[in-house]
Design a protein around this motif. Structure first.
Motif, PDB file in Angstrom:
ATOM      1  N   VAL A  55    -100.217   2.240 -38.550  1.00  0.00           N
ATOM      2  CA  VAL A  55     -99.720   1.843 -37.235  1.00  0.00           C
ATOM      3  C   VAL A  55     -99.891   0.349 -37.062  1.00  0.00           C
ATOM      4  O   VAL A  55    -100.959  -0.201 -37.337  1.00  0.00           O
ATOM      5  CB  VAL A  55    -100.489   2.578 -36.110  1.00  0.00           C
ATOM      6  N   GLN A  56     -98.825  -0.320 -36.618  1.00  0.00           N
ATOM      7  CA  GLN A  56     -98.894  -1.735 -36.280  1.00  0.00           C
ATOM      8  C   GLN A  56     -98.607  -1.884 -34.795  1.00  0.00           C
ATOM      9  O   GLN A  56     -97.581  -1.422 -34.296  1.00  0.00           O
ATOM     10  CB  GLN A  56     -97.891  -2.548 -37.101  1.00  0.00           C
ATOM     11  N   ASP A  57     -99.531  -2.498 -34.087  1.00  0.00           N
ATOM     12  CA  ASP A  57     -99.402  -2.728 -32.658  1.00  0.00           C
ATOM     13  C   ASP A  57     -99.694  -4.195 -32.412  1.00  0.00           C
ATOM     14  O   ASP A  57    -100.851  -4.626 -32.440  1.00  0.00           O
ATOM     15  CB  ASP A  57    -100.395  -1.835 -31.891  1.00  0.00           C
ATOM     16  N   ASP A 268     -93.007  -0.567 -41.394  1.00  0.00           N
ATOM     17  CA  ASP A 268     -93.372  -0.940 -40.034  1.00  0.00           C
ATOM     18  C   ASP A 268     -92.754  -2.299 -39.677  1.00  0.00           C
ATOM     19  O   ASP A 268     -92.219  -2.495 -38.576  1.00  0.00           O
ATOM     20  CB  ASP A 268     -94.893  -1.022 -39.893  1.00  0.00           C
ATOM     21  N   ARG A 338     -94.677  -0.491 -30.574  1.00  0.00           N
ATOM     22  CA  ARG A 338     -95.654  -0.020 -31.560  1.00  0.00           C
ATOM     23  C   ARG A 338     -94.905   0.631 -32.715  1.00  0.00           C
ATOM     24  O   ARG A 338     -94.005   1.448 -32.507  1.00  0.00           O
ATOM     25  CB  ARG A 338     -96.615   0.962 -30.917  1.00  0.00           C
ATOM     26  N   ARG A 339     -95.268   0.294 -33.959  1.00  0.00           N
ATOM     27  CA  ARG A 339     -94.580   0.819 -35.146  1.00  0.00           C
ATOM     28  C   ARG A 339     -95.485   1.754 -35.920  1.00  0.00           C
ATOM     29  O   ARG A 339     -96.698   1.552 -35.965  1.00  0.00           O
ATOM     30  CB  ARG A 339     -94.162  -0.323 -36.087  1.00  0.00           C
ATOM     31  N   LEU A 365     -98.154   6.861 -31.827  1.00  0.00           N
ATOM     32  CA  LEU A 365     -97.412   5.992 -30.923  1.00  0.00           C
ATOM     33  C   LEU A 365     -97.804   6.133 -29.466  1.00  0.00           C
ATOM     34  O   LEU A 365     -97.606   5.211 -28.665  1.00  0.00           O
ATOM     35  CB  LEU A 365     -95.905   6.256 -31.065  1.00  0.00           C
ATOM     36  N   ARG A 369    -102.190   5.197 -24.681  1.00  0.00           N
ATOM     37  CA  ARG A 369    -101.262   4.395 -23.875  1.00  0.00           C
ATOM     38  C   ARG A 369    -101.435   4.719 -22.401  1.00  0.00           C
ATOM     39  O   ARG A 369    -101.779   5.809 -22.027  1.00  0.00           O
ATOM     40  CB  ARG A 369     -99.817   4.667 -24.295  1.00  0.00           C
TER      41      ARG A 369
END
Length: 369
Positions: A55-57, A268, A338-339, A365, A369
Motif C-alpha cells: 500500500v502506498q499512501d 502502485d 491511496r494505491r 484502501l 479512513r
C-alpha cells in the motif's frame, strides 16, 4: 483465460477478467490488523501458498505478507519482488492507445479496419469497442489447453495466430450491443499500436510509460524471454499431486492481453500516475473512465477503456485484476489516492480466493479512513 467471480477454479493464461468478486469483507481470521487478517484468510483458510499487499499512501509505503513465497523452503514473499501481472497489462496497452489518440494518430470511434485492414471480418468493430470489451470478439484463451499447462510452457505465439484462433468462432454479438471480456480485444489493440507506431509494443510501453515513471522492474517480455527476474515468489499452478512451479515460461501466448512483468511498487506508482493525470491528457483520461456496466456478477461493477471500477466500503476503486498461470493480483487506486497491489502466488486459485483478495484490497484502501 478467465476466472469465475463465483469462485470456480478455471486457469488463466494471459489474464482473466475478473476484476472482482464481492466487496463484502470476507470473514478474516482474528487479527488486530484487517489487512493482515484478510491475507491470513487467503493463506490459512483458502490454502493459497502466499499473499502480499503493498500500500502506498502519499510518501508512505506499507508491506503486509502472509504465508510463503516459496512453499518448499517456507521463505516469505520477497519485498517488492517481480511477478507476472496478467490482465493488468490491459491498462498499459489502453494507455498507449489513448496517447496515440491524443496525438491524432488513432481515433477511438474509427473502425479497426482503418489501421489493420483485412484483419477482422466485421469491419464495424471500433478501437473503443476493443478497449472496452464490447466488440463481440470470441475470447481466444477459451480454446487453450489450460487443463494441461505444461503444453504451454514453451509454446509462445505470434499475435496474428492468437487472433486467428478467435476468428474460428462466430462473433458473440454485434459490435457495441453488449459486453463480454475477451483477451482477443487486447491482442488486436497491441497489433494496432505496433502498426501505427512502427515499433514493438514492448518498446512503446517502455518509451511512453515505464521509463518516464521510473518503473525499472516493469516490462513486456519478448518472444523467448521465459525467466522471471529475481527476486520473486514462486508462482504455483495446482496439479493433481500438489503445486507445480510455473514461475518461468513463455508468455507471448498472453502478450498484450496479459504478458506484463512488474512489481507491487511499480504498479502502485503506475496507477497513481495514471489516475493522477500524469500519463494521459484530461480528455483521454475522461474517455478511459467512461464506463459501461460489466457483467461480472457484482452490483455496480463497470468497465472503461482498460480500467475497471467497483464500489468499496469507503468509496470507489479504479484498477484492474490480473490472473495468469502462477500469479493472481488486483491493483489500483482507492479514495483519496491511496494505491494498493495485492498479489497471490497461485493461479488458478482456490474457490473463495477472488472474494478474499478483494476483501484484502478493501481493507488496505479503507481501513483507518
Amino acid at each position: 483465460m478467465r476466472k469465475s467471480l463465483r469462485g470456480k477454479r478455471v486457469a488463466a493464461v494471459g489474464t482473466l477478467v475478473a476484476l472482482l468478486a464481492a466487496t463484502t469483507a470476507a470473514p478474516a481470521l482474528a487479527a488486530a490488523d484487517p489487512v493482515q487478517g484478510a491475507l491470513d484468510t487467503l493463506t490459512a483458510q483458502d490454502g493459497v501458498p502466499g499473499a502480499e499487499a503493498v500500500v502506498q499512501d502519499g510518501s508512505r509505503t506499507r508491506v503486509t505478507r502472509s504465508g510463503a513465497g516459496d512453499f518448499t523452503t517456507g521463505r516469505p514473499f520477497p519485498r517488492n519482488g517481480s511477478f507476472r501481472a496478467g490482465s493488468v497489462t490491459k491498462s498499459f496497452v489502453a494507455t498507449v492507445v489513448l496517447q496515440l489518440a491524443a496525438e491524432g494518430r488513432v481515433q477511438l470511434d474509427a473502425p479497426v479496419e482503418r489501421y489493420l485492414p483485412g484483419l477482422l471480418p466485421d469491419r464495424r468493430i471500433t478501437v473503443r469497442q476493443l478497449l472496452q470489451h464490447t466488440s463481440g470478439l470470441y475470447n481466444y484463451t477459451d480454446d487453450l489447453p489450460l487443463n494441461d499447462p505444461e503444453t504451454l510452457r514453451h509454446r509462445g505465439a505470434a499475435p496474428a495466430e492468437l487472433v486467428a484462433m478467435a476468428l474460428k468462432h462466430p462473433a458473440l454479438f454485434p459490435p457495441g450491443t453488449s459486453w463480454s471480456y475477451s483477451n482477443t480485444n487486447y491482442i488486436v489493440a497491441g497489433m494496432l499500436a505496433e502498426r501505427v507506431t512502427g515499433h514493438a509494443l514492448t518498446d512503446e510501453i517502455a518509451r511512453r510509460i515505464t521509463r518516464p515513471l521510473g518503473l525499472r522492474d516493469t516490462y513486456l517480455p519478448r518472444r523467448g524471454d521465459e525467466e522471471l527476474p529475481a527476486p520473486h515468489a514462486v508462482g504455483y499452478v495446482p496439479t493433481g499431486g500438489g503445486l507445480a512451479d510455473f514461475s518461468d515460461y513463455e508468455t507471448t501466448m498472453a502478450w498484450a492481453a496479459g504478458g506484463l512483468v512488474s512489481t507491487p511498487a511499480d504498479l502502485d506508482r503506475f496507477y497513481g500516475a495514471l489516475l493522477g493525470g500524469r500519463l494521459l491528457r484530461p480528455a483521454q483520461l475522461a474517455e478511459m473512465r467512461r464506463t459501461v456496466p460489466a457483467n461480472l456478477g457484482i452490483p455496480g461493477a463497470r468497465y472503461g477503456l482498460g480500467l475497471g471500477s467497483i464500489p468499496l466500503s469507503c468509496g470507489e476503486f479504479w484498477g484492474h485484476e490480473g490472473g495468469v498461470l502462477g500469479f493472481t493480483n488486483l491493483a489500483g487506486v482507492g479514495p483519496g489516492g491511496r494505491r494498493v497491489t495485492v498479489v497471490l502466488n497461485e493461479n488458478p486459485t482456490p474457490a473463495a480466493a477472488n472474494e478474499h483478495m478483494l476483501a484484502a484490497t478493501d481493507a488496505a484502501l479503507c481501513s483507518g479512513r
